[in-house]
Design a protein around this motif. Sequence first.
Motif, mmCIF file in Angstrom:
data_model
loop_
_atom_site.group_PDB
_atom_site.id
_atom_site.type_symbol
_atom_site.label_atom_id
_atom_site.label_comp_id
_atom_site.label_asym_id
_atom_site.label_seq_id
_atom_site.Cartn_x
_atom_site.Cartn_y
_atom_site.Cartn_z
ATOM 1 N N PHE A 55 46.303 12.148 9.405
ATOM 2 C CA PHE A 55 45.387 11.348 8.806
ATOM 3 C C PHE A 55 45.924 10.008 8.536
ATOM 4 N N PRO A 56 47.009 10.079 8.048
ATOM 5 C CA PRO A 56 47.438 8.529 7.540
ATOM 6 C C PRO A 56 47.398 7.765 8.909
ATOM 7 N N LEU A 57 48.086 8.263 10.119
ATOM 8 C CA LEU A 57 48.126 7.493 11.169
ATOM 9 C C LEU A 57 46.666 7.050 11.771
ATOM 10 N N TYR A 58 45.871 7.922 11.679
ATOM 11 C CA TYR A 58 44.564 7.756 12.327
ATOM 12 C C TYR A 58 43.770 6.652 11.243
ATOM 13 N N THR A 59 44.039 6.619 10.125
ATOM 14 C CA THR A 59 43.315 5.864 9.067
ATOM 15 C C THR A 59 43.866 4.334 9.248
ATOM 16 N N SER A 60 45.149 4.272 9.720
ATOM 17 C CA SER A 60 45.764 2.964 9.901
ATOM 18 C C SER A 60 45.306 2.243 11.020
ATOM 19 N N LEU A 61 44.750 3.293 11.970
ATOM 20 C CA LEU A 61 44.297 2.608 13.357
ATOM 21 C C LEU A 61 42.767 2.311 13.171
ATOM 22 N N GLY A 62 42.370 2.502 12.023
ATOM 23 C CA GLY A 62 40.797 2.063 11.787
ATOM 24 C C GLY A 62 39.845 3.468 12.195
ATOM 25 N N PHE A 63 40.141 4.714 12.058
ATOM 26 C CA PHE A 63 39.462 5.476 12.037
ATOM 27 C C PHE A 63 38.624 5.966 10.660
ATOM 28 N N GLN A 64 37.365 6.273 10.672
ATOM 29 C CA GLN A 64 36.896 6.310 9.388
ATOM 30 C C GLN A 64 36.462 7.873 9.542
ATOM 31 N N THR A 65 36.271 8.639 8.166
ATOM 32 C CA THR A 65 35.854 10.002 8.059
ATOM 33 C C THR A 65 34.294 9.878 8.159
ATOM 34 N N VAL A 66 33.713 10.792 9.019
ATOM 35 C CA VAL A 66 32.265 10.872 9.059
ATOM 36 C C VAL A 66 31.630 12.095 8.965
ATOM 37 N N GLY A 67 32.527 13.054 8.558
ATOM 38 C CA GLY A 67 32.179 14.419 8.306
ATOM 39 C C GLY A 67 33.382 15.453 8.244
ATOM 40 N N TYR A 68 33.438 16.579 8.227
ATOM 41 C CA TYR A 68 34.206 17.700 8.116
ATOM 42 C C TYR A 68 33.976 18.863 8.877
ATOM 43 N N ALA A 69 35.256 19.302 9.460
ATOM 44 C CA ALA A 69 34.966 20.704 10.197
ATOM 45 C C ALA A 69 35.463 21.671 9.476
ATOM 46 N N HIS A 70 34.770 22.682 8.879
ATOM 47 C CA HIS A 70 35.251 23.990 8.110
ATOM 48 C C HIS A 70 35.516 25.094 9.049
ATOM 49 N N ARG A 71 36.899 25.417 9.175
ATOM 50 C CA ARG A 71 37.176 26.605 10.012
ATOM 51 C C ARG A 71 37.037 28.074 9.063
ATOM 52 N N PHE A 72 36.213 28.801 9.835
ATOM 53 C CA PHE A 72 36.055 30.033 9.250
ATOM 54 C C PHE A 72 36.390 31.189 10.278
ATOM 55 N N GLN A 73 37.154 32.286 9.648
ATOM 56 C CA GLN A 73 37.555 33.239 10.335
ATOM 57 C C GLN A 73 37.322 34.723 9.791
ATOM 58 N N HIS A 74 37.224 35.465 10.409
ATOM 59 C CA HIS A 74 36.754 37.008 10.210
ATOM 60 C C HIS A 74 37.526 37.947 11.153
ATOM 61 N N ASP A 75 38.050 39.014 10.571
ATOM 62 C CA ASP A 75 38.620 40.313 11.375
ATOM 63 C C ASP A 75 37.514 41.294 11.355
ATOM 64 N N VAL A 76 37.205 41.570 12.710
ATOM 65 C CA VAL A 76 36.193 42.550 13.159
ATOM 66 C C VAL A 76 36.809 43.809 12.876
ATOM 67 N N PRO A 77 36.326 44.615 12.266
ATOM 68 C CA PRO A 77 36.763 46.044 12.086
ATOM 69 C C PRO A 77 36.424 46.710 13.537
ATOM 70 N N SER A 78 37.509 47.509 14.106
ATOM 71 C CA SER A 78 37.413 48.027 15.340
ATOM 72 C C SER A 78 36.014 48.802 15.539
ATOM 73 N N GLU A 79 35.863 49.731 14.606
ATOM 74 C CA GLU A 79 34.935 50.737 14.423
ATOM 75 C C GLU A 79 33.441 50.015 14.671
ATOM 76 N N ASN A 80 33.318 48.856 14.223
ATOM 77 C CA ASN A 80 31.771 48.079 14.250
ATOM 78 C C ASN A 80 31.706 47.626 15.652
ATOM 79 N N SER A 81 32.669 47.348 16.437
ATOM 80 C CA SER A 81 32.581 46.692 17.979
ATOM 81 C C SER A 81 31.377 47.348 18.598
ATOM 82 N N GLN A 82 31.417 48.518 18.762
ATOM 83 C CA GLN A 82 30.220 49.217 19.680
ATOM 84 C C GLN A 82 28.969 49.230 19.157
ATOM 85 N N GLN A 83 28.814 49.441 17.813
ATOM 86 C CA GLN A 83 27.790 49.236 17.227
ATOM 87 C C GLN A 83 26.935 47.957 17.441
#
Length: 232
Positions: A55-83
């Motif tokens: 982030f500091p490098l990109y800011t110094s090169l003139g980049f501006q923050t225009v939004g955010y990417a939110h990472r979501f994760q989920h561990d799928v139980p094996s018993e649900n996969s076929q259903q």
Amino acid sequence: MDFVAYGQKLVSIGHLIVDPAYQGKGLGKRLMLHYLSEAEKRGSAVTLVSTKSGFPLYTSLGFQTVGYAHRFQHDVPSENSQQERTSVDGDMVPLHEAALSEVIELDRVAAGVPRERMLHSVDHYKISGWAVRDSFGAIQGYGFARAKGDILVVGPLVSADADMAIRLLKPLMAGWRGRVQLDVPGVQASFQERLRGLGFRETSVSPQMLRGASSLPGRRELLFALADPAFG
């Protein structure tokens, strides 16, 4: 380092990585300056999703923050996969090569730039791909999922609304045993809440940055999950 041009309007940069043994020597900045110079010659704005360390490098090169990417994760139980495999709505169809041209046009509306090369690449590596068609047969939303090691990465995911995005997500995940991951734009607050209700957890938030323009092109309200940076 990945440098992907989408026509003349936009360039995406991803995966700027410097070997730890050579960090602190200005190599990352030199690489960035080279590619920024190439983008300027094209007259293109440049976008990227920043890490905390970058982030500091990109800011110094003139980049501006225009939004955010939110990472979501989920561990799928094996018993649900076929259903889950059987719960597909009637207006949903698996994505095949024949439908890719329609997907490309819908994606152009959402992203505001032509991304056919990226979509062909994602399609080649996909584990699954699904689309929603309206009563006239036109595609109104689509999504891809591919394996990245032992993680199922969902994206891009383009949809008319959060309800359709959830409907697409479920068959994309169906049959997968283990971790599912997607990067959701910050503007999709309703979709994020729906993900939490499905057992997803938010694991990180990264700035979406832009240089050479004041905002990202396209109808970004239609974009519910970003493409893997490796594909641009």
